[in-house]
Scaffold this active site. Sequence first.
Site, mmCIF file in Angstrom:
data_model
loop_
_atom_site.group_PDB
_atom_site.id
_atom_site.type_symbol
_atom_site.label_atom_id
_atom_site.label_comp_id
_atom_site.label_asym_id
_atom_site.label_seq_id
_atom_site.Cartn_x
_atom_site.Cartn_y
_atom_site.Cartn_z
ATOM 1 N N ASP A 1 -0.190 2.100 0.754
ATOM 2 C CA ASP A 1 -0.606 1.433 1.984
ATOM 3 C C ASP A 1 -2.125 1.256 1.887
ATOM 4 O O ASP A 1 -2.779 1.709 0.935
ATOM 5 C CB ASP A 1 -0.176 2.233 3.215
ATOM 6 C CG ASP A 1 -0.128 1.358 4.472
ATOM 7 O OD1 ASP A 1 -0.721 0.253 4.457
ATOM 8 O OD2 ASP A 1 0.489 1.766 5.471
HETATM 9 C C1 NOJ Z 1 -1.495 -0.827 7.126
HETATM 10 C C2 NOJ Z 1 -0.076 -0.747 7.587
HETATM 11 O O1 NOJ Z 1 0.322 0.596 7.668
HETATM 12 C C3 NOJ Z 1 0.900 -1.502 6.696
HETATM 13 O O2 NOJ Z 1 2.146 -1.526 7.336
HETATM 14 C C4 NOJ Z 1 0.388 -2.884 6.398
HETATM 15 O O3 NOJ Z 1 1.325 -3.555 5.576
HETATM 16 C C5 NOJ Z 1 -0.967 -2.779 5.751
HETATM 17 N N1 NOJ Z 1 -1.878 -2.134 6.673
HETATM 18 C C6 NOJ Z 1 -1.519 -4.138 5.330
HETATM 19 O O4 NOJ Z 1 -1.894 -4.886 6.420
#
Ligand code: NOJ
Length: 762
Positions: free
Chosen positions: A305
């Site tokens: 993530d």
């Molecule tokens: C953080 C989030 O937890 C995730 O779900 C997302 O895909 C990413 N940011 C990218 O935006």
Amino acid sequence: MNERQVSRRGLMIGAAATAAWAASPVRAMLAEAGGRALPAKVEALVAQMTVAEKAGQLTLMAATWAGGAATALNPAAGTSTFETQLGEVRAGSLGGVFNGNGATMARRMQGVAMREARLKIPLLFAADIIHGFRTVFPVPLAEAGSFDPELARRTARAAGAEAAASGIDWTFAPMVDIARDQRWGRGVEGAGEDVLLGRMMADARVRGFQGERGLAAPDAVASCAKHFAAYGAGEAGLDYNSVDISERTLRDVYFPPFQAALAAGAPTVMASFNEISGVPATANPWLLTQVLRREWGFGGLVVSDYTGDEELIAHGFAADAREATKLAFMAGVDMSMQSAFYRLHLPDLVANGEVPMARLDEAVRRVLALKVALGLFDDPFRRIDPRREKTRVRTKATLALAREAGAKSIVMLRNEGEILPLPRAGKRIALIGPFAQGKHDLIGPWNVYGTDAEAIDLATGVREAVADAGSVTVADGSGIDAPIAGGIDAAVAAARAADVVVLAIGESQAMSGEAQSRTDIVVPAAQMALAEAVIAVGKPVVVLLSTGRGLALSGGVLTAPAVLVTWFLGSEAGRSIADVLFGIVGPSARLPVSFPHATGQEPYHYGHKSTGRPNGPGPLAPYKAHYREYANDAAFPFGHGLTYGRIGYAGLDLGGGRLSAGSTLTVSATVTNSGTRAADEVVQLYVQDVTASITRPVRELKAFRRVTLKPGESRVVSFPIRRTDLLFVGGDLKPTVEPGRFRLWIAPSAQAEGVAGEFMLA
Ligand code: NOJ
């Protein structure tokens, strides 16, 4: 009659899921770790790549186009410019970007990659396409309430096709985290509290995003099952918080939706931010290598993530960036999102022998295999078409689908005296509340490309639906969090002058989503003051609840004659709501999460254990498991949702009441609509394994069936039950099933009695 049954057998778990993955064409493309299935020309590239170029392929960064608008939904990170990013593409130090803006950007970047970089490896364009692209569909939680996986497949297909038309190859969706604590804001992105519904929505959404013609199809986007794992189980519902959980619960509750997503062909998985019992998921070899790869045979790509590897330092797990890189990479994270740690530190780690070259090659092959599967080596521009980007978005068909999906996601909690549906003529309607009008809080919290400005608000939808738009008066009455001067007086006056009040209140979209945990899951106080004042006028009141989570309702809102949960429904929100309000479409959705009596019950979910001192039905008894104030049940349970029919359950047939090895027990009930309107009823089958070597939940959803019943129509609704439906994770952490007594309910919710009986498993 429209009748569809969905059950565990429609999906595969455990070994069967692994087998499905092994047989999937995506797997063939992605190959085994270090596999040889890449086309020769791509394999030749691997042989030519420097370690730095390899680390570049493993680096995914937020697009910096348009001043870095991509980071708006994430913490600000870095000060890079678009020119700098193009330089990185030229140098081969970037594998792809995410949340960029459209075909013009993608064409420029891909042009540089294909013309100016040494190895001419196409870039990957990723994005958070969570519930629509330019056409916005209901937030995933709402759509799960439709209990209609085919609807979820269709909206994901439409979203995938729209996104692909704008140059996007890969979506960071579906989010398949089970969410059992309504304080957590990110439940809005998933399918709610139930394992079966979670699996079915995961399966449907993956199939929808990816389409039926293979990942290389120009309208397909690769999906990403996230967040692996147990992100929804953070202590106290606090986003990013630690998870301390048993392996059994992981396997029984949190893993199955991931297995369903992989079985449906998801080629990528995103590691979650949280730690699991002391080891962050992003650096967790047991999770990412032992379970995901060895047990489940997953051969696809694992991405971190956003700065997940960097956060290992704040977790107190890695001392510095270099160690964080090594821990995440060796645990199984192939690609690093946003920290740039991999390109910064992998070359040195490889040079020093701390990371084997074989592991680097394995991860690079996975990235390249995904690019191959997406058809990018054949035509890097296949999804980048500025003309398609303009013509294939917000079409008549996708907007009609958004309207349909919106209406099918609305849950009717109450309808005392059958005040709904409202007549379309002859009534003066006061539309009151901060969600009554205006281009705000329509599309929901997780949308990068859609806008509220393009969506239809409630006042517009209602005015279109009624015979005389002049019969509708609108009063905001209150802000979302704070009163507005004179607001209540104006609203009360509007209510007095009307025949019926539609009170649109609830959460703003900013109150759910990432980093939006709440300590009190209630309608904000300013709006409660408005609601009580308006209800006191004494006119019939229909409450519409905007929300991204299960709420604890109170006062006049709890007892209002009619209550509809309207979530955040997307591009056509106002029309979808009007369709249900005026009976153009009957309400047919069910709660995908329980609405508790009070926040203090959270984490609450219907499938809890009995305890040794269950209170049982009836009044609260001393020394039993309940709170001082409330029974430990839900105000409105999972599965609850009324229709415009009058539905009764009778005539349970237990099919002999005995299930023996290799056979099927068919149970059924007669479901009758004695009302005057047709209804779509979601008939649910729940089971309780009464005594087992591992205690089992008081009820588990095993199947459901949607039946359309005309006025006066009765139908026998039957469910086959097989041994495999009764599997659970046993003492040895393997799926098991034990003979004995099972209770079952065929019922309209997880708490309703419906018809109930017992059967024996031989
Ligand atoms: C953080 C989030 O937890 C995730 O779900 C997302 O895909 C990413 N940011 C990218 O935006």
